[in-house]
Scaffold this motif. Structure first.
Motif, PDB file in Angstrom:
ATOM      1  N   HIS A  85      13.263   1.176  -1.124  1.00  5.31           N
ATOM      2  CA  HIS A  85      12.994   0.616  -0.011  1.00  5.31           C
ATOM      3  C   HIS A  85      13.405  -1.211   0.006  1.00  5.31           C
ATOM      4  O   HIS A  85      12.869  -1.737   0.898  1.00  5.31           O
ATOM      5  CB  HIS A  85      11.347   0.239   0.127  1.00  5.31           C
ATOM      6  N   GLY A  86      14.195  -1.251  -0.819  1.00  6.64           N
ATOM      7  CA  GLY A  86      14.867  -2.759  -0.691  1.00  6.64           C
ATOM      8  C   GLY A  86      13.745  -3.805  -1.161  1.00  6.64           C
ATOM      9  O   GLY A  86      13.757  -5.023  -0.597  1.00  6.64           O
ATOM     10  N   GLU A  87      12.877  -3.388  -2.219  1.00  4.36           N
ATOM     11  CA  GLU A  87      11.824  -4.487  -2.414  1.00  4.36           C
ATOM     12  C   GLU A  87      11.891  -4.710  -3.733  1.00  4.36           C
ATOM     13  O   GLU A  87      12.724  -4.088  -4.726  1.00  4.36           O
ATOM     14  CB  GLU A  87      10.520  -3.888  -1.966  1.00  4.36           C
ATOM     15  N   ILE A 103       2.849   6.048  -5.855  1.00  5.25           N
ATOM     16  CA  ILE A 103       2.589   5.980  -7.277  1.00  5.25           C
ATOM     17  C   ILE A 103       1.648   7.111  -7.656  1.00  5.25           C
ATOM     18  O   ILE A 103       1.398   8.095  -8.398  1.00  5.25           O
ATOM     19  CB  ILE A 103       2.320   4.649  -7.916  1.00  5.25           C
ATOM     20  N   ARG A 104       0.511   6.745  -6.781  1.00  2.00           N
ATOM     21  CA  ARG A 104      -0.790   7.663  -6.858  1.00  2.00           C
ATOM     22  C   ARG A 104      -0.477   9.381  -6.702  1.00  2.00           C
ATOM     23  O   ARG A 104      -0.901  10.116  -7.388  1.00  2.00           O
ATOM     24  CB  ARG A 104      -1.761   7.133  -6.022  1.00  2.00           C
ATOM     25  N   PRO A 123       0.934  -1.278   0.022  1.00  2.64           N
ATOM     26  CA  PRO A 123       0.031   0.097   0.302  1.00  2.64           C
ATOM     27  C   PRO A 123       0.744   1.040   0.108  1.00  2.64           C
ATOM     28  O   PRO A 123       0.414   2.277  -0.654  1.00  2.64           O
ATOM     29  CB  PRO A 123      -0.810  -0.062   1.165  1.00  2.64           C
ATOM     30  N   GLN A 124       2.053   1.319   0.591  1.00  2.00           N
ATOM     31  CA  GLN A 124       2.933   2.301   0.632  1.00  2.00           C
ATOM     32  C   GLN A 124       3.519   2.779  -0.746  1.00  2.00           C
ATOM     33  O   GLN A 124       3.653   3.831  -1.106  1.00  2.00           O
ATOM     34  CB  GLN A 124       4.090   2.325   1.488  1.00  2.00           C
ATOM     35  N   TYR A 125       3.777   1.621  -1.441  1.00  2.00           N
ATOM     36  CA  TYR A 125       4.115   1.713  -2.995  1.00  2.00           C
ATOM     37  C   TYR A 125       2.985   2.513  -3.844  1.00  2.00           C
ATOM     38  O   TYR A 125       3.170   3.339  -4.442  1.00  2.00           O
ATOM     39  CB  TYR A 125       4.560   0.492  -3.564  1.00  2.00           C
TER      40      TYR A 125
END
Length: 180
Positions: free
Chosen positions: A96-98, A65-66, A59-61
């Motif tokens: 974020h290391g993802e 983007i939004r 959700p943070q990603y």
């Protein structure tokens, strides 16, 4: 002219090269075009925002983007962390290391189909303009994009244009034949 719709002057070669050559008249075909869409109860400012947001369920990603003020920023935020530094320096994933979702390459075309369909149905004037392109070949003549566009040598896959033509065909026969 299509029915009582607007007149769209299609180039004599019956090809609309909407990234470069014909950009001024056909910028509405771009995924960057300001055309809000709502999918699954979520609002997005452009198709590009929605498309890039689907690279992760975080959700943070999605919120980052939004909130991107421009679709180009949304695209840069969505860059894979393994891309060259010049491409991924703004990547949310790198920061974020993802990693983006593992099945991205398998699902991205269907995600784009869904987003483009929403754009042209929910923004009715754009749907009318898309239909007014008749049977013209829609081409993203982007020299740096061989998957979505035609790439540097013109032999790219043009998936962006192909998806738009699929949506146009679906609009002709009605909503039951296109993604919801």
């Amino acid at each position: 002219m299509i029915g009582d719709g607007p007149s769209v002057i299609v180039p004599l070669d019956n090809r609309i090269l909407y990234f470069g050559r014909d950009r001024e008249r056909f910028r509405f075909l771009s995924h960057f075009h300001s055309s809000p869409i709502v999918i699954d109860g979520e609002a997005w400012p452009t198709v590009e925002h929605y498309y890039q947001a689907q690279k992760s369920a975080n959700p943070q990603y999605k919120a980052a983007i939004r909130a991107a003020v421009h679709p180009g920023l949304a695209k840069r935020l969505a860059a894979p962390p393994t891309s060259p530094r010049r491409v991924s320096q703004s990547s949310w994933f790198r920061k974020h290391g993802e990693q983006p979702r593992a099945d991205w390459h398998e699902v991205k075309l269907d995600i784009m189909r869904r987003a483009d369909y929403a754009k042209f149905v929910q923004n009715g004037g754009l749907g009318i303009l898309l239909l007014a392109t008749g049977n013209a070949e829609l081409v993203e003549d982007c020299p740096s994009e061989p998957f979505w566009g035609i790439g540097p040598d013109g032999t790219g896959l043009n998936w962006a244009g192909r998806v738009l033509m699929e949506v146009r065909d679906g609009l002709r026969v009605g909503p039951s034949s296109t993604p919801s």
